[in-house]
Design a protein around this motif. Structure first.
Motif, PDB file in Angstrom:
ATOM      1  N   VAL A 135       0.563  -1.435   0.206  1.00  0.00           N
ATOM      2  CA  VAL A 135       0.233   0.298   0.008  1.00  0.00           C
ATOM      3  C   VAL A 135       0.700   0.923  -0.190  1.00  0.00           C
ATOM      4  O   VAL A 135       0.521   2.356  -0.457  1.00  0.00           O
ATOM      5  N   ARG A 136       2.165   1.554   1.459  1.00  0.00           N
ATOM      6  CA  ARG A 136       2.834   2.564   0.723  1.00  0.00           C
ATOM      7  C   ARG A 136       3.256   3.041  -0.607  1.00  0.00           C
ATOM      8  O   ARG A 136       3.878   3.738  -0.798  1.00  0.00           O
ATOM      9  N   LEU A 137       3.651   1.326  -1.410  1.00  0.00           N
ATOM     10  CA  LEU A 137       4.561   2.206  -2.143  1.00  0.00           C
ATOM     11  C   LEU A 137       3.894   2.032  -3.516  1.00  0.00           C
ATOM     12  O   LEU A 137       4.003   1.995  -4.275  1.00  0.00           O
ATOM     13  N   GLY A 138       2.253   1.582  -3.734  1.00  0.00           N
ATOM     14  CA  GLY A 138       0.985   1.909  -4.634  1.00  0.00           C
ATOM     15  C   GLY A 138       1.263   1.412  -5.057  1.00  0.00           C
ATOM     16  O   GLY A 138       0.965   1.277  -6.928  1.00  0.00           O
ATOM     17  N   ALA A 139       0.746   0.401  -5.020  1.00  0.00           N
ATOM     18  CA  ALA A 139       0.773  -1.405  -5.682  1.00  0.00           C
ATOM     19  C   ALA A 139      -0.728  -1.584  -5.886  1.00  0.00           C
ATOM     20  O   ALA A 139      -1.728  -0.669  -4.852  1.00  0.00           O
ATOM     21  N   ASP A 140      -1.020  -1.891  -7.087  1.00  0.00           N
ATOM     22  CA  ASP A 140      -2.076  -2.423  -7.805  1.00  0.00           C
ATOM     23  C   ASP A 140      -2.928  -3.971  -6.999  1.00  0.00           C
ATOM     24  O   ASP A 140      -3.340  -4.225  -7.510  1.00  0.00           O
ATOM     25  N   ALA A 141      -1.152  -4.941  -6.427  1.00  0.00           N
ATOM     26  CA  ALA A 141      -1.713  -5.551  -6.006  1.00  0.00           C
ATOM     27  C   ALA A 141       0.249  -6.651  -5.555  1.00  0.00           C
ATOM     28  O   ALA A 141       0.380  -5.727  -5.378  1.00  0.00           O
ATOM     29  N   VAL A 142      -0.615  -7.564  -4.820  1.00  0.00           N
ATOM     30  CA  VAL A 142       0.516  -8.111  -4.130  1.00  0.00           C
ATOM     31  C   VAL A 142      -0.114  -9.585  -4.953  1.00  0.00           C
ATOM     32  O   VAL A 142      -0.887 -10.614  -5.360  1.00  0.00           O
ATOM     33  N   GLY A 143       1.696 -10.281  -4.731  1.00  0.00           N
ATOM     34  CA  GLY A 143       1.363 -11.483  -5.232  1.00  0.00           C
ATOM     35  C   GLY A 143       1.722 -12.887  -4.642  1.00  0.00           C
ATOM     36  O   GLY A 143       3.032 -12.426  -3.855  1.00  0.00           O
ATOM     37  N   TYR A 144       1.791 -13.570  -4.051  1.00  0.00           N
ATOM     38  CA  TYR A 144       2.534 -15.409  -3.173  1.00  0.00           C
ATOM     39  C   TYR A 144       2.097 -16.224  -3.824  1.00  0.00           C
ATOM     40  O   TYR A 144       1.271 -16.186  -5.290  1.00  0.00           O
ATOM     41  N   THR A 145       3.591 -17.073  -4.103  1.00  0.00           N
ATOM     42  CA  THR A 145       3.931 -18.040  -4.359  1.00  0.00           C
ATOM     43  C   THR A 145       3.871 -19.125  -3.532  1.00  0.00           C
ATOM     44  O   THR A 145       3.758 -19.132  -2.388  1.00  0.00           O
ATOM     45  N   LEU A 146       2.464 -20.772  -4.037  1.00  0.00           N
ATOM     46  CA  LEU A 146       2.307 -21.254  -3.250  1.00  0.00           C
ATOM     47  C   LEU A 146       2.177 -22.564  -4.142  1.00  0.00           C
ATOM     48  O   LEU A 146       2.174 -23.217  -5.208  1.00  0.00           O
ATOM     49  N   TYR A 147       3.308 -22.752  -3.567  1.00  0.00           N
ATOM     50  CA  TYR A 147       3.629 -24.753  -3.265  1.00  0.00           C
ATOM     51  C   TYR A 147       2.767 -25.412  -3.386  1.00  0.00           C
ATOM     52  O   TYR A 147       2.554 -25.671  -1.620  1.00  0.00           O
ATOM     53  N   VAL A 148       2.091 -26.026  -4.247  1.00  0.00           N
ATOM     54  CA  VAL A 148       1.075 -27.259  -3.437  1.00  0.00           C
ATOM     55  C   VAL A 148       1.582 -27.937  -3.930  1.00  0.00           C
ATOM     56  O   VAL A 148       1.862 -29.044  -4.865  1.00  0.00           O
ATOM     57  N   GLY A 149       1.872 -29.601  -3.249  1.00  0.00           N
ATOM     58  CA  GLY A 149       1.784 -30.870  -2.703  1.00  0.00           C
ATOM     59  C   GLY A 149       3.163 -31.307  -2.008  1.00  0.00           C
ATOM     60  O   GLY A 149       3.823 -32.351  -2.425  1.00  0.00           O
ATOM     61  N   THR A 150       4.124 -30.314  -1.285  1.00  0.00           N
ATOM     62  CA  THR A 150       5.257 -29.864  -0.744  1.00  0.00           C
ATOM     63  C   THR A 150       5.102 -30.217   1.306  1.00  0.00           C
ATOM     64  O   THR A 150       4.456 -30.280   0.697  1.00  0.00           O
TER      65      THR A 150
END
Length: 294
Positions: free
Chosen positions: A120-135
């Motif tokens: 929010v502080r940086l002015g982003a329009d979205a955040v991204g998260y890497t989800l590893y399925v199956g580990t």
């Protein structure tokens, strides 16, 4: 059925940011072309050897503006030091987690290194998260993902989930880009509250050890169509994946959009080329998107 950002029932913060990205940037028709640039953390500087200029984050930011992208996805350090010069000209997707390729093991976990508040502080329009399925680390992964999801909901920030099947169990069931694995990952991300799901293009021909009914023969179009449906009311972005011929990548882009995907997220397939060639290929991708307004 094609899912549209305006039909997701999101709160005003998420809706405003998604609408800005999808309708005021790029093609402006509800489709999306994103430029990810987190490979320096994930793979090290070796990815920039093909085009040394791409080692400069400023080069990438400018390329995102010149190429008419809907957003550029970077880690916290690059966003802090380099995005300010282009803030407002191209949307920012702040990646909240990431890992190095050292060591390489089946218990992959991508640790959180930034917060939604910083986005929010940086002015982003979205955040991204890497989800590893199956580990084997899936339980810890889901715990830290829950905290990110709750913060994104509280602050009205769209959440893009890099839904990546990983680990020894996945390799025993067709591999990380098999139809089975990609389809499962898309469903998991949707059920866990992703607003946007990023997946690789599925390979239905990879059937060794997969669960029924994935051992049957499916066309590529059938497979990508099923993946988009598995994401339900989450928007879908298809990754460029490993570099191949331009015609093959453009055909996968066409099939993805025909299946109802919202757009594409191509990184190395674009910025590992010389500057002018990068812009030409981005323009060809936008021509595909122009045919599928959302």
């Amino acid at each position: 059925m094609t899912t549209k950002a305006r039909d997701l029932g999101l709160g005003t913060g998420k809706k405003a940011r998604l609408t800005r990205m999808l309708y005021r940037h790029g093609a402006g028709n509800g489709t999306a072309l994103f430029l990810p640039y987190d490979q320096g953390l994930e793979h090290g500087p070796r990815d920039f050897f093909a085009n040394p200029a791409a080692g400069s984050p400023s080069y990438i930011m400018k390329l995102a503006v010149e190429g008419g992208f809907n957003g550029v996805a970077v880690q916290i350090g690059l966003a802090t030091k380099f995005y300010w010069e282009y803030a407002g000209e191209v949307p920012l997707v702040l990646k909240l987690n990431g890992k190095t390729e050292i060591p390489r093991d089946g218990a992959a976990l991508s640790p959180v290194n930034a917060t939604v508040e910083e986005a929010v502080r940086l002015g982003a329009d979205a955040v991204g998260y890497t989800l590893y399925v199956g580990t084997p680390a899936q339980e810890r992964d889901l715990e830290q993902y829950r905290e990110v999801r709750q913060a994104a909901e509280r602050l009205g920030m769209p959440l893009i989930v890099w839904a990546y099947p990983r680990g020894a169990a996945i390799e025993e069931h067709g591999g990380k880009d098999s139809f089975y694995a990609v389809d499962y990952a898309a469903r998991v991300a949707s059920e866990l509250g992703a607003d946007v799901v990023k997946v690789n293009f599925p390979h239905p021909e990879k059937r060794t050890g997969v669960r029924p009914p994935y051992e049957q023969e499916y066309s590529q179009q059938e497979a990508i169509g099923a993946v988009v449906r598995s994401a339900n009311r989450s928007l879908v972005l298809i990754s460029g994946g490993e570099k191949s011929g331009d015609d093959a990548m453009l055909e996968k882009a066409r099939m993805s959009m025909e299946a109802g995907a919202t757009g594409l997220i191509f990184g190395r397939n674009i910025w590992q080329r010389p500057h002018d060639e990068s812009l030409r290929f981005a323009a060809r991708l936008r021509e595909v998107l122009d045919k599928y307004p959302r």
